[in-house]
Every structure is written in C-alpha cells, then in structure tokens.
Design a protein around this motif. Structure first.
Motif, PDB file in Angstrom:
ATOM      1  N   ARG A 120      25.037  17.880  32.716  1.00 49.40           N
ATOM      2  CA  ARG A 120      24.857  19.311  33.627  1.00 49.40           C
ATOM      3  C   ARG A 120      23.503  19.893  33.630  1.00 49.40           C
ATOM      4  NH1 ARG A 120      29.691  22.565  31.349  1.00 49.40           N
ATOM      5  NH2 ARG A 120      30.068  20.326  30.715  1.00 49.40           N
ATOM      6  N   THR A 121      22.964  20.087  32.625  1.00 49.98           N
ATOM      7  CA  THR A 121      21.452  20.805  33.025  1.00 49.98           C
ATOM      8  C   THR A 121      20.440  19.720  33.430  1.00 49.98           C
ATOM      9  OG1 THR A 121      22.299  21.670  30.403  1.00 49.98           O
ATOM     10  CG2 THR A 121      19.765  21.450  31.461  1.00 49.98           C
ATOM     11  N   ARG A 170      13.582  18.427  27.878  1.00 50.80           N
ATOM     12  CA  ARG A 170      14.599  18.126  26.412  1.00 50.80           C
ATOM     13  C   ARG A 170      13.977  17.253  25.693  1.00 50.80           C
ATOM     14  NH1 ARG A 170      20.958  18.218  27.152  1.00 50.80           N
ATOM     15  NH2 ARG A 170      20.420  20.758  28.069  1.00 50.80           N
ATOM     16  N   HIS A 198      17.365  27.346  24.296  1.00 51.90           N
ATOM     17  CA  HIS A 198      17.678  26.147  25.096  1.00 51.90           C
ATOM     18  C   HIS A 198      17.689  28.126  25.687  1.00 51.90           C
ATOM     19  CE1 HIS A 198      19.456  24.125  28.039  1.00 51.90           C
ATOM     20  NE2 HIS A 198      20.770  24.024  27.640  1.00 51.90           N
ATOM     21  N   GLN A 201      19.956  28.028  29.389  1.00 54.01           N
ATOM     22  CA  GLN A 201      21.375  28.526  28.674  1.00 54.01           C
ATOM     23  C   GLN A 201      21.592  29.994  28.850  1.00 54.01           C
ATOM     24  OE1 GLN A 201      24.265  26.005  29.019  1.00 54.01           O
ATOM     25  NE2 GLN A 201      25.592  27.631  28.706  1.00 54.01           N
ATOM     26  N   ARG A 231      21.246  25.379  19.643  1.00 52.33           N
ATOM     27  CA  ARG A 231      20.010  26.112  19.992  1.00 52.33           C
ATOM     28  C   ARG A 231      20.126  26.594  21.157  1.00 52.33           C
ATOM     29  NH1 ARG A 231      18.799  19.843  22.135  1.00 52.33           N
ATOM     30  NH2 ARG A 231      20.329  19.643  23.633  1.00 52.33           N
ATOM     31  N   VAL A 232      21.393  26.897  21.466  1.00 49.21           N
ATOM     32  CA  VAL A 232      22.340  27.202  22.278  1.00 49.21           C
ATOM     33  C   VAL A 232      22.711  29.295  21.549  1.00 49.21           C
ATOM     34  CG1 VAL A 232      24.444  28.833  23.880  1.00 49.21           C
ATOM     35  CG2 VAL A 232      23.332  25.771  24.190  1.00 49.21           C
ATOM     36  N   ARG A 285      30.486  23.686  20.804  1.00 53.30           N
ATOM     37  CA  ARG A 285      30.563  22.388  20.223  1.00 53.30           C
ATOM     38  C   ARG A 285      30.276  21.584  18.695  1.00 53.30           C
ATOM     39  NH1 ARG A 285      27.740  17.778  21.220  1.00 53.30           N
ATOM     40  NH2 ARG A 285      25.921  18.451  21.522  1.00 53.30           N
ATOM     41  N   GLN A 287      27.894  20.077  16.765  1.00 49.36           N
ATOM     42  CA  GLN A 287      26.828  19.329  17.345  1.00 49.36           C
ATOM     43  C   GLN A 287      26.973  17.587  16.357  1.00 49.36           C
ATOM     44  OE1 GLN A 287      23.921  21.164  19.527  1.00 49.36           O
ATOM     45  NE2 GLN A 287      26.168  21.690  20.219  1.00 49.36           N
ATOM     46  N   PRO A 325      29.517  26.466  26.858  1.00 53.12           N
ATOM     47  CA  PRO A 325      28.207  25.793  27.603  1.00 53.12           C
ATOM     48  C   PRO A 325      28.194  24.356  28.357  1.00 53.12           C
ATOM     49  CG  PRO A 325      28.278  25.831  25.311  1.00 53.12           C
ATOM     50  CD  PRO A 325      29.066  26.643  25.441  1.00 53.12           C
ATOM     51  N   GLY A 326      29.790  23.810  27.685  1.00 60.22           N
ATOM     52  CA  GLY A 326      29.645  22.135  28.085  1.00 60.22           C
ATOM     53  C   GLY A 326      28.794  21.483  26.977  1.00 60.22           C
ATOM     54  N   PRO A 327      29.007  20.296  26.878  1.00 61.63           N
ATOM     55  CA  PRO A 327      30.264  19.895  27.399  1.00 61.63           C
ATOM     56  C   PRO A 327      31.454  19.969  26.493  1.00 61.63           C
ATOM     57  CG  PRO A 327      28.834  18.474  26.631  1.00 61.63           C
ATOM     58  CD  PRO A 327      27.884  19.706  26.213  1.00 61.63           C
TER      59      PRO A 327
END
Ligand code: NCD
Length: 380
Positions: A120-121, A170, A198, A201, A231-232, A285, A287, A325-327
């Motif tokens: 997505r990003t 990234r 990030h 985001q 990081r989000v 999520r 990680q 933020p997904g996924p």
C-alpha cells in the motif's frame, strides 16, 4: 524594503504578531473572523491555532514548510504539520472530484526505493507522484536488501548520478534513510525505516482524525498493541504530542519500549482501563519480522486480552473511531467485523488520505527544491 511588502506587512500586523519569523494570528481576531463560515483561513486558524502566513524571503520556498527532506516527524514544527495537512485536505477534495490530476511535480523524476516489502505505501506514493505529473520509477530493492552499509551508500550515489528530484525510501534499518539523505542532492522522503519513523503514515493518520473529529488537539488517543517494534507508533506519538493530545499506550509490558515512562504518555496493560473515554483507538499489527523471540504467549491469548472487538471498544466514547495502518491481521489484533464497520472504522479513509498526504508532502518539498535551485539574484 519594497512599498508592496510594507503594505502587506502592515495589513498582516493588524491580524498577526511575528514570532520567530512566523506570523502568529491574534486569537481575538481569529475568533471574530471564524464566525464567518466562508472565511476558510480563519476557520483553520480557530481549529488548530496555526499561523496564517510565513514571512516570505527569496530563498525560501513554500510559506510554512522549510524542510528539504521528510525524514521524520521529529524535526517538524507544528505549523509545518498543519501546512501539510491543509494542503492534503485540498488534494483529498480534488481526488474525490473528476479532475484528479495536478501539475505540481511536472518535469520532476521520483524514484521509489523499497528495501522492504510494501504494497500500500509504495502504491500510494506512486499514485501520488503520477497524479501530480512526476515521472515515477519503482526500484525493487527487496532482493538486494541483505547487503547493507556501504552498499546502501553506493546505491544512493549511483541513483544520484541519474539526477532524481524526489527519492522515496523504505529500509529495514532505523536511520538508514537519514544516512542516504546526506549523500544525495534531491529531496528524500522516509517511507518507513526500521522501528524509527514513518512520517507519512502519521500525517495521514492525523488528517483522518482531523476530518473525523473536526480538530486535532485535546483528544484522548489510544495506541494499542506492539508499540516496541512500531515506527507507526513512534511517529504518531511525536505528531499527536506536538499538537497537544493526550496519548495512552496500551499493550503487554513485553511490547512496550524501554524508556517509555519518559515519553509523556500514559501506559496501560489493560484495554478496559486504557480505552475508557478515548476519542480515537489506533490498533497496530504485531511486527513479527522485527521480533527476535517470543513476546506473547500465543496469538489466541493476545487476541483475548488485546484484540479490539465491539465489547472492548464499548469502554471508549460512543463516537470513538477505530484506526489501523494495515496490513491487518483479522482475529489477531482486531475483529474483522469491527474493522469493516463503516460507522466506527476509518481504515479505508486512512488509505484514501495516504495518497492526499503524499501528494501534499511531495508538492511542498518540490517547491523548496525548486526555490533552492533557482539562480540567486546578483546584487548591483
Ligand atoms: C506499516 C509499516 O510498514 O510500518 N504499514 C504500512 O505502512 N502500510 C505498519 C505495519 O506494517 O504494520
């Protein structure tokens, strides 16, 4: 000083006071002006208290955005955040219309370098660049991502020789994007580096919240789950903290970063207590790719204690919004039905705002880049 700018300055002086080079609007004036629903600037100012104008000088590009790169939220001034969000808001409206294209990046080359898998990003940056007229190139770096250190710098130098204007990067290592930005002479955007930052985001999350709640200050915001590897979470804590929100982190102690007590946030290991009275619930999520051991007993147990479902959400305010933020891992950090509930979940808006925020960020950086490249006037 030219007469024009004196008149301009005098007009501004009635509305604003200059602080550190920024024109900060006077509150009483803003409140009066904001009662006029057609005065968009005053509405924005009344909402966020952002300054109206940045004093222009020839060497500066956009009005309240002075950065040459977007490497993180940390170096951003609150007014710069507001500038990005205001422009992104306008792009979001444009995106909903029939004319989706602008020309802010015409003639510029954007290279997307993703050393870590992303769907997505990367797609979001690509669409954003194309909608604003940039030539966009994607480089699949994941296959060679195991080579680090000098290889990264070599890659940067090779790319730099191709004269890109915008480099979107990234990387799995925290700090790698900053390192790269030192070696190139174009604008660099961090699309996520390790567990560090990030920024786009956090900006898209902020825009989603501002549009849903009508403001971006004095909100109770819960960030839940794997804070330690995210990081989000880090970029969001920085951004939402700069705009004076109350932040609560909820998760098992094993997933809380060390030193969290000094971050100016409240920490909970119980969803009921942490979510009580919240306006915004942001899920993260697990990680796993950044975990080097067992941090939770099992996914089933984790979902039972920390997975967001309608029952746990009932502790938050009745109009609290749900973000991710997904996924997303349905049934691990969030219940699938709740994630799809358009009355509570703004997850699709987050994706939509992602494109708008990236358009705004690249537009502002391109303005500064063009201003820096302009030949300087000769004094006679
Ligand atoms: C986030 C990321 O990569 O940090 N995802 C994204 O940008 N779409 C969050 C995550 O991977 O969990």
């Amino acid at each position: 000083m030219k007469i024009q700018s004196l008149i301009h300055g005098a007009k501004l002086g009635l509305l604003a006071t200059e602080v550190n080079g920024y024109w900060v609007a006077r509150n009483a004036v803003i409140r009066r002006m904001a009662s006029d629903p057609t005065n968009a600037t005053a509405q924005t100012l009344a909402r966020g208290g952002a300054p109206a104008y940045k004093r222009r000088s020839q060497s500066e590009g956009s009005m309240t955005f002075r950065q040459n790169h977007l490497l993180g939220i940390e170096p951003l001034h609150p007014e710069e955040i507001t500038t990005i969000l205001d422009l992104a808001d306008r792009y979001a409206e444009m995106e909903r219309g029939t004319q989706k294209h602008g020309d802010a990046l015409t003639g510029l080359t954007q290279i997307n370098m993703f050393f870590e898998a992303s769907t997505r990003t990367q797609a979001s940056f690509e669409i954003a660049g194309k909608r604003l007229g940039a030539d966009v190139m994607n480089m699949a770096m994941a296959a060679s991502s195991l080579k680090k250190g000098e290889t990264l710098i070599d890659t940067a130098l090779t790319l730099n020789a191709m004269h890109p204007d915008l480099l979107v990067v990234r990387h799995p290592h925290s700090g790698a994007v900053n390192l790269l930005a030192d070696k190139v002479n174009c604008a660099v955007l961090n699309a996520g580096d390790g567990r560090h930052e990030h920024p786009t985001q956090a900006l898209l999350d902020a825009l989603t919240i501002r549009r849903a709640k009508g403001r971006l200050h004095r909100l109770n915001i819960a960030i839940c789950g794997d804070i330690a590897h995210s990081r989000v979470a880090r970029s969001n804590i920085l951004l939402l903290g700069k705009l004076e929100n109350r932040i609560r982190l909820i998760g098992p102690p094993t997933l809380m970063p060390s030193g969290v007590a000094d971050w100016g946030v409240e920490v909970y290991d119980d969803m009921d207590a942490g979510l009580a009275g919240c306006d915004v619930v942001m899920m993260l999520r697990l990680q796993k790719e950044r975990m080097d051991g067992a941090f939770i007993p099992s996914e089933r147990e984790y979902y039972h204690r920390f997975g967001l479902d309608a029952e746990k959400l009932s502790a938050a305010k009745d109009d609290a919004i749900v973000m991710h933020p997904g996924p997303m891992n349905r049934g691990v950090e969030i219940d699938g039905t709740l994630a799809d509930d358009i009355n509570r979940s703004v997850i699709q808006e987050q994706v939509e705002m992602g494109v708008a925020v990236r358009m705004a960020a690249m537009d502002l950086l391109a303005q500064n880049l063009r201003a820096a490249r302009e030949p300087q006037g000769v004094m006679v």
